[in-house]
Design an enzyme around this catalytic site. Structure first.
Site, PDB file in Angstrom:
ATOM      1  N   HIS A 117      50.348  25.836  29.815  1.00 22.97           N
ATOM      2  CA  HIS A 117      50.127  26.763  28.445  1.00 22.97           C
ATOM      3  C   HIS A 117      48.837  26.038  28.896  1.00 22.97           C
ATOM      4  CE1 HIS A 117      49.369  28.195  24.510  1.00 22.97           C
ATOM      5  NE2 HIS A 117      50.187  29.079  24.925  1.00 22.97           N
TER       6      HIS A 117
ATOM      7  N   LYS B 244      54.971  26.673  19.104  1.00 18.69           N
ATOM      8  CA  LYS B 244      53.736  25.500  19.561  1.00 18.69           C
ATOM      9  C   LYS B 244      54.536  24.365  18.210  1.00 18.69           C
ATOM     10  CE  LYS B 244      50.894  29.116  20.924  1.00 18.69           C
ATOM     11  NZ  LYS B 244      50.105  29.664  20.512  1.00 18.69           N
TER      12      LYS B 244
ATOM     13  N   SER C 280      48.247  37.147  21.192  1.00 20.53           N
ATOM     14  CA  SER C 280      48.433  38.166  19.654  1.00 20.53           C
ATOM     15  C   SER C 280      49.629  39.535  20.135  1.00 20.53           C
ATOM     16  CB  SER C 280      47.000  38.790  19.924  1.00 20.53           C
ATOM     17  OG  SER C 280      46.078  37.221  18.810  1.00 20.53           O
TER      18      SER C 280
ATOM     19  N   GLU D 110      46.722  25.764  25.752  1.00 17.82           N
ATOM     20  CA  GLU D 110      46.755  25.221  24.828  1.00 17.82           C
ATOM     21  C   GLU D 110      46.686  23.491  25.525  1.00 17.82           C
ATOM     22  OE1 GLU D 110      49.346  26.457  21.837  1.00 17.82           O
ATOM     23  OE2 GLU D 110      47.831  28.439  21.638  1.00 17.82           O
TER      24      GLU D 110
ATOM     25  N   GLU E 120      48.247  35.338  29.529  1.00 23.99           N
ATOM     26  CA  GLU E 120      48.041  34.900  28.394  1.00 23.99           C
ATOM     27  C   GLU E 120      45.834  34.451  28.675  1.00 23.99           C
ATOM     28  OE1 GLU E 120      51.481  33.472  25.677  1.00 23.99           O
ATOM     29  OE2 GLU E 120      50.523  32.452  26.823  1.00 23.99           O
TER      30      GLU E 120
HETATM   31  P1  PGA Z   1      50.045  34.235  19.731  1.00 20.85           P
HETATM   32  O1  PGA Z   1      50.619  33.105  20.803  1.00 20.85           O
HETATM   33  O2  PGA Z   1      50.587  35.403  20.138  1.00 20.85           O
HETATM   34  O3  PGA Z   1      50.084  33.334  18.638  1.00 20.85           O
HETATM   35  O4  PGA Z   1      48.254  34.275  20.196  1.00 20.85           O
HETATM   36  C1  PGA Z   1      50.520  33.395  22.107  1.00 20.85           C
HETATM   37  C2  PGA Z   1      50.810  32.115  22.945  1.00 20.85           C
HETATM   38  O5  PGA Z   1      49.895  31.183  22.589  1.00 20.85           O
HETATM   39  O6  PGA Z   1      52.074  31.652  23.671  1.00 20.85           O
END
Ligand code: PGA
Length: 247
Positions: free
Chosen positions: A91, A11, A207, A93, A161
């Site tokens: 993603h 990220k 996670s 985000e 995800e």
């Molecule tokens: P995380 O993020 O492992 O911190 O939960 C996973 C991702 O967003 O690809």
């Protein structure tokens, strides 16, 4: 049959000094699992040179067009020229922060294919959708619209995800992960046929930690993980890679 894949997603974290967190991963890299570090674009050139092909390097987004007047954006070709062989697309985000739609993500995947970048296409339901019992409908619609018809097993990775599991420490049950991954495999089989669908790797993300990785990797149709927070430190990411190696 499918080469397992441990993908790190940094990220908007990391600077050149964080090569220190990649070198130990390079040191433990073996042929299977494949390792790809999806890092900020400004680090791709240096880290791809330093990793000498022992791991793969990926970007985290690309534009749908090949070039042009798009201030601040990066083309798939620029990522590939810098040393990337993968790019994360869609993603959650980026879907949330930049309003990316399934159709746009499919266009970006086509742009990636044009320069031989492999696309890691992300899908996942919100907590409200999970609670409403519509998870498989949401996943199905995202797959249909964000995975282009040109997708093949050697060009495309699907990352499941669940949005509510990203960065929260909350993880679906193993049964829930299996249900979605089996569903994705069968949806891909219906659309692309068995030969293609059986070579397409499916990652779980959200996670993933050293403490839960081995259990997740034992789930049917899980070919690896897309790891955010736990990919930033080699002491967390190395045991995840090793759990995948032994899976
Ligand atoms: P995380 O993020 O492992 O911190 O939960 C996973 C991702 O967003 O690809």
């Amino acid at each position: 049959m499918r080469r397992k894949l441990a993908a790190g997603n940094w990220k908007m974290n990391g600077t050149r000094a964080d090569w220190d967190q990649v070198q130990p991963i390079v040191d433990i890299a073996v042929d299977d699992p494949e390792i790809v570090m999806c890092i900020p674009a400004v680090l791709i050139t240096e880290f791809s040179v330093r990793s000498r092909g022992a791991i793969s390097i990926g970007g985290q987004d690309c534009h749908a067009n090949d070039a042009g007047a798009h201030t601040g954006d990066l083309s798939a070709h620029q990522l590939q020229d810098a040393g990337a062989t993968y790019v994360v697309l869609g993603h959650s985000e980026r879907r949330a922060d930049h309003g990316e739609t399934d159709a746009l993500i499919a266009s970006k995947a086509r742009a990636a294919y044009r320069v031989d970048l492999k696309a890691i296409i992300c899908i996942g339901e919100s907590e409200a959708e999970r609670d409403a019992g519509t998870t498989l409908d949401v996943i199905g619609a995202q797959l249909d619209a964000s995975v282009p018809d040109e997708a093949r097993g050697n060009t495309t990775v699907i990352a499941y995800e669940p949005i509510w599991a990203i960065g929260t420490g909350k993880v679906p049950t193993l049964e829930q992960i299996a249900e979605v991954h089996d569903f994705i495999r069968s949806r891909m089989t219906e659309r692309f046929g068995e030969a293609t669908a059986n070579t397409m790797r499916l990652l779980y993300g959200g996670s993933v930690k050293p403490s839960n990785a081995a259990d997740i990797f034992a789930v049917s149709n899980v070919d690896g993980a897309l790891v955010g927070g736990a990919s930033l430190k080699s002491e967390d990411f190395a045991p995840i890679v090793q759990a995948l190696e032994s899976a």
